[in-house]
Each structure stands twice: as structure tokens, then as C-alpha cells.
Scaffold this active site. Structure first.
Site, PDB file in Angstrom:
ATOM      1  N   LYS A 224       0.847  -1.199   0.000  1.00 10.03           N
ATOM      2  CA  LYS A 224       0.000   0.000   0.000  1.00 10.03           C
ATOM      3  C   LYS A 224       0.881   1.246   0.000  1.00 10.03           C
ATOM      4  O   LYS A 224       1.648   1.472   0.940  1.00 10.03           O
ATOM      5  CB  LYS A 224      -0.917  -0.009   1.227  1.00 10.03           C
ATOM      6  CG  LYS A 224      -1.746   1.272   1.413  1.00 10.03           C
ATOM      7  CD  LYS A 224      -2.504   1.242   2.739  1.00 10.03           C
ATOM      8  CE  LYS A 224      -3.098   2.594   3.081  1.00 10.03           C
ATOM      9  NZ  LYS A 224      -3.735   2.613   4.425  1.00 10.03           N
ATOM     10  N   LYS A 236     -10.025  13.209   8.246  1.00  9.09           N
ATOM     11  CA  LYS A 236      -9.527  12.883   9.583  1.00  9.09           C
ATOM     12  C   LYS A 236      -9.419  14.163  10.403  1.00  9.09           C
ATOM     13  O   LYS A 236      -9.196  15.252   9.856  1.00  9.09           O
ATOM     14  CB  LYS A 236      -8.125  12.266   9.487  1.00  9.09           C
ATOM     15  CG  LYS A 236      -8.017  10.938   8.791  1.00  9.09           C
ATOM     16  CD  LYS A 236      -6.542  10.511   8.722  1.00  9.09           C
ATOM     17  CE  LYS A 236      -6.352   9.208   7.967  1.00  9.09           C
ATOM     18  NZ  LYS A 236      -6.832   8.043   8.749  1.00  9.09           N
ATOM     19  N   GLU A 308      -9.473   3.881   2.186  1.00  4.79           N
ATOM     20  CA  GLU A 308      -9.004   3.928   0.803  1.00  4.79           C
ATOM     21  C   GLU A 308      -7.929   2.895   0.488  1.00  4.79           C
ATOM     22  O   GLU A 308      -7.761   2.481  -0.659  1.00  4.79           O
ATOM     23  CB  GLU A 308      -8.471   5.336   0.477  1.00  4.79           C
ATOM     24  CG  GLU A 308      -7.036   5.628   0.903  1.00  4.79           C
ATOM     25  CD  GLU A 308      -6.785   5.523   2.408  1.00  4.79           C
ATOM     26  OE1 GLU A 308      -5.653   5.171   2.775  1.00  4.79           O
ATOM     27  OE2 GLU A 308      -7.708   5.787   3.196  1.00  4.79           O
ATOM     28  N   ARG A 310      -7.630  -0.272   1.121  1.00  8.62           N
ATOM     29  CA  ARG A 310      -8.115  -1.558   0.589  1.00  8.62           C
ATOM     30  C   ARG A 310      -8.588  -1.414  -0.851  1.00  8.62           C
ATOM     31  O   ARG A 310      -8.591  -2.383  -1.606  1.00  8.62           O
ATOM     32  CB  ARG A 310      -9.215  -2.100   1.493  1.00  8.62           C
ATOM     33  CG  ARG A 310     -10.488  -1.306   1.555  1.00  8.62           C
ATOM     34  CD  ARG A 310     -11.325  -1.612   2.780  1.00  8.62           C
ATOM     35  NE  ARG A 310     -10.673  -1.136   3.997  1.00  8.62           N
ATOM     36  CZ  ARG A 310     -11.171  -1.297   5.220  1.00  8.62           C
ATOM     37  NH1 ARG A 310     -12.318  -1.937   5.377  1.00  8.62           N
ATOM     38  NH2 ARG A 310     -10.533  -0.839   6.278  1.00  8.62           N
TER      39      ARG A 310
END
Length: 457
Positions: A224, A236, A308, A310
Site C-alpha cells: 500500500k 480525519k 481507501e 483496501r
């Protein structure tokens, strides 16, 4: 990055005595040294350190306390890399963990010095008899490369710079790298990588490194590479963004592992896939409630734009899975739920194969690189359901978050003979003897050990 901390046997050096509590109690040391210990009150507590002089008053060596023993804590020697004065040193008495003790010393000498000047040269260690210098330095280069990548902030480690780092490594080992970037991702059918990264000024991309004979066993690493994660439109809070430069920790770790594999010349066909994006906010950002079509054809309803990782991994895993590798590993700083379950120092992994899990656990124990298998609990798969799409990337409920994320990824893996997903933290929140606060390599020493055993050079 610091990897040149070892010298070969034969160089002049000063001794480091590894002193346990039993050594003091049994008075098994040289009488003069025993007398010095008695006079100074050295108690051999774990990590206790003391220099001692020779008869002429010059520095003669150092004492290092190992408490009840070093068998299950070989990396405590990492503290010596910071405590010993500059110069060359050797372990005068070893405790049966020579290679790990030496590696602990090397790991403890790491400094991230890109933005500020560090103090002078550090101490060097003569490789003990049970350690091989080329092997130690190979592992250190991989671990410290991962640490450097994670520690570098996004203004100097965005998708562009991450690609440059991978290309630099490829150049060192005659590997090939291709990059599919920007709208070309749509043309080549990587729609979720494009959706997650399109709001950034730095174009999203899929990086693809290949190395080794084409007819060798296929080992594929997927990392990732979210170089910064605002959370997207599900933004966030500010406090949660402070460490988001480490959200490419999965990519950093697979790059570090790839460095070890290529440097060792393992007889494999290595492929490294990194979806490199920044999850930013702009008018073209993807939204909660959107439905994305993945490379595999599965549709995904967006329950939360902050899930995001995944999404980009799913497209990369689908590509990797198309050539049915013998072993596929993905690594990602994927869920806070993994930290709640196991804390920052014990990364969970998921796999279907009991054989692979047994081999991983054994390798991890051999090299003191802890991992913990978690269940791909099939009954939770239903939690991924959506009323309008095949999957939801962040279903409501909040329970079993790491397991559900792993089950989401598993939907995109069908053909690989063996697959494992690692939900790592890639960060040390507290200083350890062998590691400062900051970016960390997690699970890649265990994986390298596994690969060396499966595919000996």
C-alpha cells in the site's frame, strides 16, 4: 541510513563484556574486572552500561548488563550502538545469539539524518564468529531503507518520489520498472487506484517492478503506497493526520524486502506492485456513497473515503492474481483495529494456508521478528454486503475491523497458490534498544527468512 557499522575480524578493537546477574553472583569474571564491578556497584541490570579503564587509565572496555540472560532479548545490544564511544569494539563473551546480537547492534545504530546533521561517526562492531557480515548488511540495508522511506514526509516522498526510490533500487539490481499513471490507469483498467488518487496534484500510479528469471517460482509483493492520507471527504481530525506520512509503510516494507531478495540473488521471479497515491481533497475527490467498479469487475460502494487503502490494494492484488503466483504477500498500514487488537509491535497477518502460516511463524521466531496469525473468519464476510453493490469498503458497525478489511482483500485473490496479508503499523511510538521513535520495518525479516528457506540461493 546507517549500514556500515560492521568490520571484519582482525581489526584492533576494545571489548564489550556482556554481564548477566549470574556472572556477578558466581564471580566467573577476571578478578580485576570483578573487583571493578564490586567497587562501582555495577548490577548487570538489563541495558546497564559502564566503561572501565586499564591499568594506565586509558579506556580498556565496556560492561553491558543483560540481566537474567539474552536468549529472548538479543536485540538489547542495539543500545550499545548509541552508548559506546566512537571506535571499534567486539563482544568479548557471547551468549549463543551472535548473529541476532550483532544485528541488534546494527539496527540500534540507525539514524534518520536527511534533515539535520548527526554527531560524528558512531561505534563499529567486529562481526562475531557466528555472524556473516554480508548477510547482516543485506538485512540492515533493507530494514533501514524501509525506515527512511517511512520517515520522509510527503513533501519529499509523494507518489513521484516513491516511484524514483523504486527505480533507484531497480537500477542497483538490473530490475525493470513500469509505471501507469494518471488517466492511463483508467485506460489500463485500474479504476479504484485512479479514484482514490485523482484529487492530488501528484498523479496516482501503479508501479510494477520485475526481477529474476521468468521461469523461476513467482513471488509477488504488493504494498500500500498511500503517501499521505487526509481521509478524503471523510476527513480525519488534525491529530490523526500527524503520522499519515507513514501510510505508505506497506510500500516501504515491500521495497525493503525486495532489496534483500535481490541482493541475496534468490532464485525467484520477483514482482513488486505498489499503488502509489495521495488521498487528498479537491472537487474531483471520490465521495461517500459512490459506487466504484474494480479491475476484477466487483462493484464497491464507498462507505467511507478513509478506507481507501483496501481500494488501491484491491486493484493491485487483482493484477497480481492474474498470473497465479506461487506466493503473494501484501503489506499495508490498513486498520487502526489491528493496533487495538495487538498493539504497535505485533503485526497481524491473515492467510488461508496452514502450511504457510506454520512456516511464517517458525521463521519469525528464528529471527525474532514477531508476527501473529489472525483468522479469516468467514462468517464476517456477510458484513461486507451492500444493498446496491457487490461490496461495501467500510461497513457500519466498527467491530472486527482488521478481519473485515482482510476479508475484503481476499475477495480479489483467487488464483495465487498462497497468499498472506500483513496489517502492519510501520512505526515505533516508543524508543527501543534497537530502534528509535519513527518509521519501522515490520515482518520483512521474517518473510526474508521464509523465502531463504523456501528458495535457497
Amino acid at each position: 541510513m546507517t549500514t556500515n557499522c560492521f568490520v571484519d575480524a582482525g581489526e584492533a578493537s576494545l571489548p564489550v563484556f556482556l554481564i548477566g546477574k549470574d556472572d556477578i553472583a558466581q564471580q566467573s569474571l577476571d578478578p580485576a574486572l570483578q573487583a571493578w564491578i564490586g567497587q562501582t556497584g555495577f548490577a548487570a541490570s538489563q541495558g546497564e552500561f559502564q566503561l572501565f579503564p586499564g591499568p594506565d587509565g586509558a579506556l580498556a572496555g565496556a560492561l553491558f548488563g543483560i540481566g537474567e540472560g539474552i536468549d529472548d532479548r538479543p536485540f538489547m545490544t542495539g543500545a550499545l550502538a548509541r552508548k559506546l564511544p566512537a571506535g571499534t569494539w567486539h563482544f568479548e563473551n557471547t551468549a549463543g545469539k551472535d548473529a541476532l546480537m550483532a544485528l541488534g547492534f546494527g539496527l540500534g545504530g540507525y539514524r534518520f539524518d536527511r534533515y539535520r546533521k548527526q554527531d560524528g561517526a558512531g561505534a563499529k562492531l567486529v562481526c562475531p564468529p557466528g555472524a556473516e557480515r554480508p548477510v547482516l548488511e543485506r538485512i540492515l540495508r533493507g530494514c533501514n531503507l524501509a525506515r527512511d522511506l517511512v520517515n520522509t514526509p510527503v513533501n519529499d516522498m509523494g507518489p513521484d518520489e516513491l516511484e524514483q526510490s523504486l527505480r533507484a533500487l531497480a537500477s542497483d539490481h538490473s530490475a525493470e520498472v513500469t509505471s501507469i499513471a494518471g488517466d492511463a490507469l483508467l485506460e489500463e483498467n485500474f479504476p479504484m487506484i485512479h479514484a482514490v488518487g485523482r484529487a492530488s496534484r501528484s498523479a496516482p500510479r501503479l508501479l510494477d517492478l520485475s526481477w529474476g528469471p521468468e521461469d523461476a517460482p513467482k513471488v509477488t509483493l504488493v504494498g500500500k503506497g498511500v503517501c499521505f492520507d487526509t481521509g478524503g471527504l471523510d476527513i480525519k481530525p488534525a491529530s490523526a493526520m500527524l503520522l499519515m506520512k507513514k501510510d505508505m509503510g506497506g510500500a516501504a516494507n515491500v521495497i525493503g524486502l525486495a532489496s534483500m531478495i535481490m541482493d541475496a540473488g534468490l532464485p525467484v521471479r520477483l514482482r513488486v506492485l505498489i499503488p502509489a497515491v495521495e488521498n487528498a481533497i479537491a472537487g474531483n475527490a471520490f465521495r461517500p456513497g459512490d459506487v466504484l467498479t474494480s479491475r476484477k469487475g466487483l462493484t464497491v460502494e464507498i462507505g467511507n473515503t478513509d478506507a481507501e487503502g483496501r481500494l488501491v490494494l484491491a486493484d493491485a492484488l487483482s493484477l497480481a492474481d492474474e498470473e497465479a503466483p506461487q506466493l503473494m504477500i501484501d503489506m499495508a498500514t490498513l486498520t487502526g483495529a489491528a493496533r487495538v487488537a495487538l498493539g504497535p509491535d505485533l503485526p497481524p497477518y491473515y492467510c488461508h494456508s496452514d502450511t504457510l502460516a506454520a512456516a511464517l511463524d517458525s521463521a519469525a521466531e528464528q529471527v525474532q521478528d514477531p508476527v501473529w496469525r489472525m483468522p479469516l473468519f468467514g462468517a464476517y464476510d456477510r458484513n461486507l454486503s451492500s444493498p446496491i453493490a457487490d461490496l461495501n469498503n467500510a461497513p457500519a458497525g466498527g467491530m472486527a475491523g482488521s478481519i473485515i478489511a482482510a476479508l475484503f482483500l481476499a475477495r480479489f485473490v483467487e488464483n495465487a497458490e498462497e497468499w498472506a496479508h500483513f496489517d502492519i503499523y510501520a512505526w515505533n511510538p516508543k524508543q527501543k534498544p534497537h530502534a528509535p521513535v519513527g518509521g519501522e520495518a515490520q515482518a520483512i525479516r521474517a518473510l526474508f527468512q521464509l523465502l531463504c528457506q523456501r528458495y535457497p540461493a
